[in-house]
Design an enzyme around this catalytic site. Structure first.
Site, PDB file in Angstrom:
ATOM      1  N   HIS A 136     -24.814  -8.547   7.564  1.00 28.58           N
ATOM      2  CA  HIS A 136     -25.453  -9.857   7.409  1.00 28.58           C
ATOM      3  C   HIS A 136     -26.960  -9.605   7.332  1.00 28.58           C
ATOM      4  CE1 HIS A 136     -26.956 -13.784   8.869  1.00 28.58           C
ATOM      5  NE2 HIS A 136     -25.794 -14.284   8.512  1.00 28.58           N
ATOM      6  N   ASP A 213     -23.094  -5.598  15.952  1.00 27.60           N
ATOM      7  CA  ASP A 213     -23.214  -7.022  15.672  1.00 27.60           C
ATOM      8  C   ASP A 213     -21.815  -7.626  15.821  1.00 27.60           C
ATOM      9  OD1 ASP A 213     -23.298  -9.533  14.591  1.00 27.60           O
ATOM     10  OD2 ASP A 213     -24.264  -8.949  12.719  1.00 27.60           O
ATOM     11  N   GLN A 216     -18.998 -11.986  14.505  1.00 29.94           N
ATOM     12  CA  GLN A 216     -17.698 -12.416  13.972  1.00 29.94           C
ATOM     13  C   GLN A 216     -16.522 -11.809  14.737  1.00 29.94           C
ATOM     14  OE1 GLN A 216     -17.400 -14.758  11.868  1.00 29.94           O
ATOM     15  NE2 GLN A 216     -19.442 -14.870  10.972  1.00 29.94           N
ATOM     16  N   LYS A 239     -20.628 -19.616  17.244  1.00 29.55           N
ATOM     17  CA  LYS A 239     -19.429 -19.192  16.507  1.00 29.55           C
ATOM     18  C   LYS A 239     -18.266 -18.960  17.481  1.00 29.55           C
ATOM     19  CE  LYS A 239     -22.289 -16.672  13.202  1.00 29.55           C
ATOM     20  NZ  LYS A 239     -22.310 -17.401  11.942  1.00 29.55           N
ATOM     21  N   CYS A 377     -25.322 -15.012   3.377  1.00 29.51           N
ATOM     22  CA  CYS A 377     -26.371 -14.190   3.995  1.00 29.51           C
ATOM     23  C   CYS A 377     -26.012 -12.713   3.919  1.00 29.51           C
ATOM     24  CB  CYS A 377     -26.639 -14.590   5.441  1.00 29.51           C
ATOM     25  SG  CYS A 377     -27.322 -16.230   5.588  1.00 29.51           S
TER      26      CYS A 377
HETATM   27  N1  PMP Z   1     -24.069 -11.345  11.982  1.00 25.20           N
HETATM   28  C1  PMP Z   1     -22.962 -11.799  11.398  1.00 25.20           C
HETATM   29  C2  PMP Z   1     -21.853 -10.846  11.083  1.00 25.20           C
HETATM   30  C3  PMP Z   1     -22.838 -13.157  11.115  1.00 25.20           C
HETATM   31  O1  PMP Z   1     -21.729 -13.611  10.546  1.00 25.20           O
HETATM   32  C4  PMP Z   1     -23.901 -14.029  11.431  1.00 25.20           C
HETATM   33  C5  PMP Z   1     -23.829 -15.512  11.105  1.00 25.20           C
HETATM   34  N2  PMP Z   1     -23.220 -15.820   9.881  1.00 25.20           N
HETATM   35  C6  PMP Z   1     -25.029 -13.490  12.039  1.00 25.20           C
HETATM   36  C7  PMP Z   1     -25.075 -12.151  12.300  1.00 25.20           C
HETATM   37  C8  PMP Z   1     -26.188 -14.341  12.423  1.00 25.20           C
HETATM   38  O2  PMP Z   1     -25.764 -15.319  13.299  1.00 25.20           O
HETATM   39  P1  PMP Z   1     -26.805 -16.397  13.845  1.00 25.20           P
HETATM   40  O3  PMP Z   1     -27.314 -17.120  12.650  1.00 25.20           O
HETATM   41  O4  PMP Z   1     -25.995 -17.239  14.752  1.00 25.20           O
HETATM   42  O5  PMP Z   1     -27.863 -15.607  14.540  1.00 25.20           O
END
Ligand code: PMP
Length: 419
Positions: A136, A213, A216, A239, A377
């Site tokens: 991401h 990270d 997910q 999430k 993203c």
């Molecule tokens: N890492 C991953 C794998 C994500 O899916 C996301 C959100 N789509 C993020 C980081 C960033 O999450 P946040 O916007 O809640 O910081």
């Protein structure tokens, strides 16, 4: 087997009563554009169980106060609830100590914290940070910023056409210059579940710390940071069935102790004079200013809720939904699934030949089906697969086989409209 009578392999005698579970989520029971809502945008954010909403209301109704400072009863209650939330999250992740649990705003801030604090202290000119091709933007851009600042270099583990990491390439990228590996556990754009234990093991053979990270992963499966042996782990509350604006950075105490503060301000200090400031102990050294107290409490309630359902059962049930969705979508002509990794989370990323993902998303929305359309993203992933965008249906344990059928029928309808 009826739609709601899936028995998870991890609990063969327990029926997954999805209709009962859905009753806990008020937002699911509404109509959009005159159609029952089919919410399949869980990778962007999840809906909240009543238990989380109640925890937030109870906090603001009875205990609202600032933490750690007040001598009065409300402040004591707020502090107890906030630190109780930390302890709950420590247990959820199986961290060794609450000192290793830092409250942050979301995964993005957790990665930026490690970048700013670990990165500025331990990364220098000519050093390397290893990420992967399926990250991401939150796990790409901070490292690019660090590399630019320090004259360091970003190395990227490539993927194959299914979306799996090329592990031989990963092993080759590690070396004496590697100062950190930062890799996702589950890709939001493709659903790929990465072999993080192998990733961590290989890095540790060369004493390289690893950040995972888990944005997910935490909402969908058990996570045990001690079993993984990762050095840092980040996730977002929103999430994982908790509120927005709260997330968690887990860091091994030995690293957090050696890292400078991220931000300066109240709560992160033991004493301040104009000559010298002594920083507070962990985890407060990393929590400057009034924290998102209600958020932490709400997040603990969200994790408590999913733990009550059973994390292994959640994983198994979602896996079954994914298999069903893969089968249905694969049978629709002109649909191409993007991301067919061997191990996948419940994400169906797809394109419909001749239809832009945004148009597809709009038509699905008209039929009540909420998916995400865009680059998620993860622009480098789109480039790798040669598409500008995909539509993405991401499932949660409250979704049903019937909803997956509605998704498939809505895509068929879009195909007819654009034929
Ligand atoms: N890492 C991953 C794998 C994500 O899916 C996301 C959100 N789509 C993020 C980081 C960033 O999450 P946040 O916007 O809640 O910081």
């Amino acid at each position: 087997m009826t739609r709601s009578a899936f028995m998870t392999p991890s609990a063969p005698n327990r029926v997954w009563d999805v209709e009962r579970i859905r009753k806990d989520f008020p937002a699911l029971h509404q109509q959009v554009h005159g159609k029952p809502l089919v919410y399949l945008d869980n990778a962007a954010t999840s809906q909240k169980p009543q238990a989380v909403i109640d925890a937030l209301v109870a906090y603001y109704t009875f205990d609202n106060s600032n933490v750690h400072r007040g001598v009065h009863l409300l402040s004591e209650r707020a502090t107890e609830a906030y630190e109780g939330a930390r302890a709950r999250i420590q247990r959820h992740l199986n961290a060794a100590s609450p000192r290793e649990i830092v409250f942050i705003r979301q995964a993005t801030e957790g990665i930026n914290l490690v970048m700013a604090s670990y990165g500025r202290r331990f990364v220098g000119a000519g050093d390397e940070i290893v990420i992967s091709a399926i990250e991401h933007h939150a796990n790409i851009v901070p490292w690019q910023m660090l590399c630019e600042e320090k004259g360091a270099r970003l190395r990227v583990v490539p993927i194959d056409d299914r979306g799996d990491l090329l592990m031989e390439e990963y092993a080759r990228l590690l070396g004496p210059r590697t100062k950190l590996v930062a890799i996702t556990q589950v890709s939001n754009a493709l659903g790929t579940v990465t072999p993080i234990k192998d990733i961590i093991g290989l890095a540790h053979q060369q004493d390289i710390p690893v950040l995972i990270d888990g944005a997910q992963a935490v909402p969908h499966q058990p996570v045990d940071v001690r079993d993984l042996d990762c050095d840092f782990y980040v996730f977002s509350g929103h999430k994982a069935y908790g509120p927005t604006g709260i997330g968690v950075l887990y860091g091994k105490e030995q690293w957090l102790e050696r890292m400078p503060p991220f931000q300066g301000g109240g709560d992160m200090i033991k004493s301040v004079t104009f000559e010298k400031t002594i920083y507070n102990e962990l985890p407060y050294k990393f929590e400057a200013g009034t924290p998102h107290i209600a958020g932490a409490i709400g997040l603990a309630a969200g994790l408590e809720y999913i733990a009550g359902l059973g994390l292994e059962q959640i994983r198994d049930y979602e896996h079954e939904l994914l298999a069903y969705g893969t089968e249905l979508l694969s049978a629709i002509s002109r649909v191409r699934l993007i991301g067919t990794a061997r191990h996948k989370g419940a994400v169906l990323s797809f394109v419909l030949d001749g239809v832009h993902a945004h148009d597809l998303g709009t038509i699905l929305d008209q039929q009540g089906v909420a998916v995400r359309a865009g680059h998620h993203c993860a622009m480098p992933v789109m480039q790798r697969f040669g598409v500008p965008a995909t539509a993405r249906a991401s499932m949660a344990f409250y979704n049903t086989r019937g909803e997956v059928e509605t998704l498939a029928a809505a895509i068929e309808r879009a195909r007819e409209i654009f034929s």
